[in-house]
Design a protein around this motif. Structure first.
Motif, mmCIF file in Angstrom:
data_model
loop_
_atom_site.group_PDB
_atom_site.id
_atom_site.type_symbol
_atom_site.label_atom_id
_atom_site.label_comp_id
_atom_site.label_asym_id
_atom_site.label_seq_id
_atom_site.Cartn_x
_atom_site.Cartn_y
_atom_site.Cartn_z
ATOM 1 N N GLY A 39 0.673 -1.210 0.092
ATOM 2 C CA GLY A 39 -0.090 0.055 -0.022
ATOM 3 C C GLY A 39 0.743 1.266 0.003
ATOM 4 N N ALA A 40 1.904 0.914 0.421
ATOM 5 C CA ALA A 40 2.731 2.331 0.599
ATOM 6 C C ALA A 40 3.953 2.646 -0.673
ATOM 7 C CB ALA A 40 4.116 2.184 1.724
ATOM 8 N N LEU A 41 3.717 1.688 -1.637
ATOM 9 C CA LEU A 41 4.398 1.798 -2.909
ATOM 10 C C LEU A 41 3.679 2.898 -3.798
ATOM 11 C CD1 LEU A 41 4.862 -1.824 -4.169
ATOM 12 C CD2 LEU A 41 6.753 -0.235 -3.267
ATOM 13 N N LYS A 42 4.636 3.878 -4.197
ATOM 14 C CA LYS A 42 4.447 4.847 -4.965
ATOM 15 C C LYS A 42 4.566 4.528 -6.679
ATOM 16 C CE LYS A 42 3.666 7.649 -1.783
ATOM 17 N NZ LYS A 42 2.384 7.986 -1.585
ATOM 18 N N THR A 43 3.634 4.799 -7.344
ATOM 19 C CA THR A 43 3.618 4.559 -8.841
ATOM 20 C C THR A 43 4.997 4.925 -9.480
ATOM 21 O OG1 THR A 43 1.293 4.743 -9.081
ATOM 22 C CG2 THR A 43 2.495 4.805 -11.103
ATOM 23 N N ASN A 44 5.725 4.046 -10.064
ATOM 24 C CA ASN A 44 7.002 4.244 -10.731
ATOM 25 C C ASN A 44 8.158 4.844 -9.721
ATOM 26 O OD1 ASN A 44 5.947 3.453 -13.275
ATOM 27 N ND2 ASN A 44 5.437 5.642 -13.701
ATOM 28 N N GLY A 45 7.801 4.365 -8.513
ATOM 29 C CA GLY A 45 8.819 4.731 -7.507
ATOM 30 C C GLY A 45 9.729 3.698 -7.051
ATOM 31 N N GLN A 46 10.109 3.693 -5.879
ATOM 32 C CA GLN A 46 11.163 2.823 -5.284
ATOM 33 C C GLN A 46 10.313 1.535 -4.997
ATOM 34 O OE1 GLN A 46 13.227 4.192 -1.798
ATOM 35 N NE2 GLN A 46 14.391 2.461 -1.587
ATOM 36 N N SER A 47 11.040 0.254 -5.270
ATOM 37 C CA SER A 47 10.553 -0.760 -4.980
ATOM 38 C C SER A 47 10.802 -1.237 -3.429
ATOM 39 C CB SER A 47 11.072 -2.085 -5.988
ATOM 40 O OG SER A 47 12.453 -2.217 -5.275
ATOM 41 N N THR A 48 10.008 -2.144 -3.037
ATOM 42 C CA THR A 48 10.183 -2.688 -1.578
ATOM 43 C C THR A 48 10.358 -4.113 -1.507
ATOM 44 O OG1 THR A 48 9.104 -2.400 0.610
ATOM 45 C CG2 THR A 48 7.728 -3.201 -1.203
ATOM 46 N N ARG A 49 11.095 -4.561 -0.482
ATOM 47 C CA ARG A 49 11.346 -6.001 -0.457
ATOM 48 C C ARG A 49 10.515 -6.526 0.720
ATOM 49 N NH1 ARG A 49 17.410 -8.316 1.545
ATOM 50 N NH2 ARG A 49 16.422 -7.252 3.579
ATOM 51 N N VAL B 196 9.108 -5.952 -4.849
ATOM 52 C CA VAL B 196 7.877 -5.305 -5.631
ATOM 53 C C VAL B 196 7.910 -4.006 -5.832
ATOM 54 C CG1 VAL B 196 5.125 -5.485 -5.316
ATOM 55 C CG2 VAL B 196 6.346 -6.877 -4.162
ATOM 56 N N SER B 197 7.448 -3.760 -7.276
ATOM 57 C CA SER B 197 7.296 -2.339 -7.751
ATOM 58 C C SER B 197 5.879 -1.994 -8.326
ATOM 59 C CB SER B 197 8.307 -2.178 -8.686
ATOM 60 O OG SER B 197 9.783 -2.449 -8.609
ATOM 61 N N ARG B 198 5.602 -0.775 -8.114
ATOM 62 C CA ARG B 198 4.247 -0.465 -8.689
ATOM 63 C C ARG B 198 4.484 0.391 -9.900
ATOM 64 N NH1 ARG B 198 -0.777 -0.115 -6.440
ATOM 65 N NH2 ARG B 198 0.083 -0.371 -4.365
ATOM 66 N N LEU B 199 3.911 0.163 -11.146
ATOM 67 C CA LEU B 199 4.228 0.787 -12.445
ATOM 68 C C LEU B 199 2.826 1.220 -12.990
ATOM 69 C CD1 LEU B 199 6.473 -1.761 -14.241
ATOM 70 C CD2 LEU B 199 7.031 0.010 -12.722
ATOM 71 N N THR C 184 11.043 5.947 2.627
ATOM 72 C CA THR C 184 12.208 6.262 3.403
ATOM 73 C C THR C 184 11.966 5.857 4.983
ATOM 74 O OG1 THR C 184 12.857 7.685 1.700
ATOM 75 C CG2 THR C 184 13.834 7.910 4.015
ATOM 76 N N GLY C 185 10.577 6.451 5.364
ATOM 77 C CA GLY C 185 10.247 6.428 6.803
ATOM 78 C C GLY C 185 9.943 4.741 7.237
ATOM 79 N N ILE C 186 9.202 3.970 6.265
ATOM 80 C CA ILE C 186 9.399 2.559 6.412
ATOM 81 C C ILE C 186 10.741 1.965 6.882
ATOM 82 C CG2 ILE C 186 8.632 0.463 5.592
ATOM 83 C CD1 ILE C 186 6.139 1.766 4.252
ATOM 84 N N ASP C 187 11.671 2.487 5.907
ATOM 85 C CA ASP C 187 12.843 1.525 5.710
ATOM 86 C C ASP C 187 13.669 2.183 7.117
ATOM 87 O OD1 ASP C 187 12.628 0.625 3.411
ATOM 88 O OD2 ASP C 187 13.428 2.098 2.163
ATOM 89 N N LYS C 188 13.513 3.484 7.408
ATOM 90 C CA LYS C 188 14.418 3.832 8.693
ATOM 91 C C LYS C 188 13.863 3.293 9.874
ATOM 92 C CE LYS C 188 16.751 7.681 6.492
ATOM 93 N NZ LYS C 188 17.133 9.253 6.609
ATOM 94 N N VAL C 189 12.435 3.326 10.077
ATOM 95 C CA VAL C 189 11.870 2.670 11.187
ATOM 96 C C VAL C 189 12.128 1.107 11.185
ATOM 97 C CG1 VAL C 189 9.685 2.181 12.381
ATOM 98 C CG2 VAL C 189 9.920 4.406 11.287
#
Length: 228
Positions: free
Chosen positions: A62-72, A91-94, A210-215
């Motif tokens: 749900g936090a993924l941004k379209t054409n943005g950074q992927s998440t593991r 996962v990436s959102r395109l 970035t917030g998710i990754d750092k938390v």
């Protein structure tokens, strides 16, 4: 110290629509999931995800941004034979029609690597921090402590992990602070790219990637994080 993982081995890829319904999947992935491709196409990844991993999985997607950074995402699937299958998904959102597409690259996880070091563990630790901080404030007095920014990040992280919506009002009630004070802290967190800007008329808080990754990086520390 961060948990270090062995390099995963890529099995294949999947394509889902914006709602998570699988549109295409590589045969090796289907085989690992103990199914045929035609059994997977047309169903949601939610239906084959282990229920204990679902909340954080949904929060990260749900936090993924379209054409943005992927998440593991490290997670467990329920195989066609009922087995629990551990995998890692990048996962990436395109952009695309009907809300876009979710593109997943799926990799194996060594069985010796306990998935408890993944999403479920981080969610549990975030809850533990909030419980400790609440007990600390009750016993010693909240006026002695001023870790409001960390509390806001934790409350938002846990809400996302549990499929709930964090709000300014909820945070204000939790910290017993005025809405104006919370909004000042939110502006600070937004300036650090940790919280998404709040949309006008919608009281909903969301961490940036970035917030998710750092938390999660902080939650994954082996040494205790001071709470006083």
């Amino acid at each position: 110290m961060m948990v270090l993982w062995e390099q995963p081995v890529i099995v294949g890829h999947s394509i889902s629509n914006a709602d998570g319904v699988i549109q295409a999947i590589d045969e090796p992935v289907a085989t690992l999931l103990q199914r045929h491709r035609d059994q997977l196409v047309g169903i949601s990844y939610i239906s084959i995800t282990h229920p204990d991993d679902l909340a954080l999985n949904l929060a990260k997607v749900g936090a993924l941004k379209t054409n943005g950074q992927s998440t593991r995402i490290r997670k467990r699937y329920i195989g066609g034979k009922g087995d629990v299958i551990k995998m890692e998904v990048q996962v990436s959102r395109l952009a695309g029609c009907d809300g876009g597409l979710l593109i997943g690259t799926l990799s194996t996880i060594d069985d010796d690597q306990d998935l408890d070091y993944g999403p479920r563990r981080l969610w549990r630790r975030a809850r533990e921090f909030l419980d400790i901080m609440h007990a600390r404030d009750e016993i010693l007095g909240a006026e002695l402590f001023a870790d409001h920014a960390w509390t806001i990040l934790l409350l938002t992280y846990v809400a996302e992990a549990e499929g709930r919506i964090a709000s300014t009002e909820m945070v204000s009630d939790h910290l017993s602070l005025s809405r104006a004070t919370i909004e000042r802290w939110l502006r600070v967190l937004q300036s650090k790219t940790l919280i998404e800007p709040v949309r006008a008329g919608i009281d909903a808080l969301q961490l940036t990637q970035t917030g998710i990754d750092k938390v999660e990086r902080l939650l994954d520390q082996r040494l205790a994080i001071p709470v006083a």
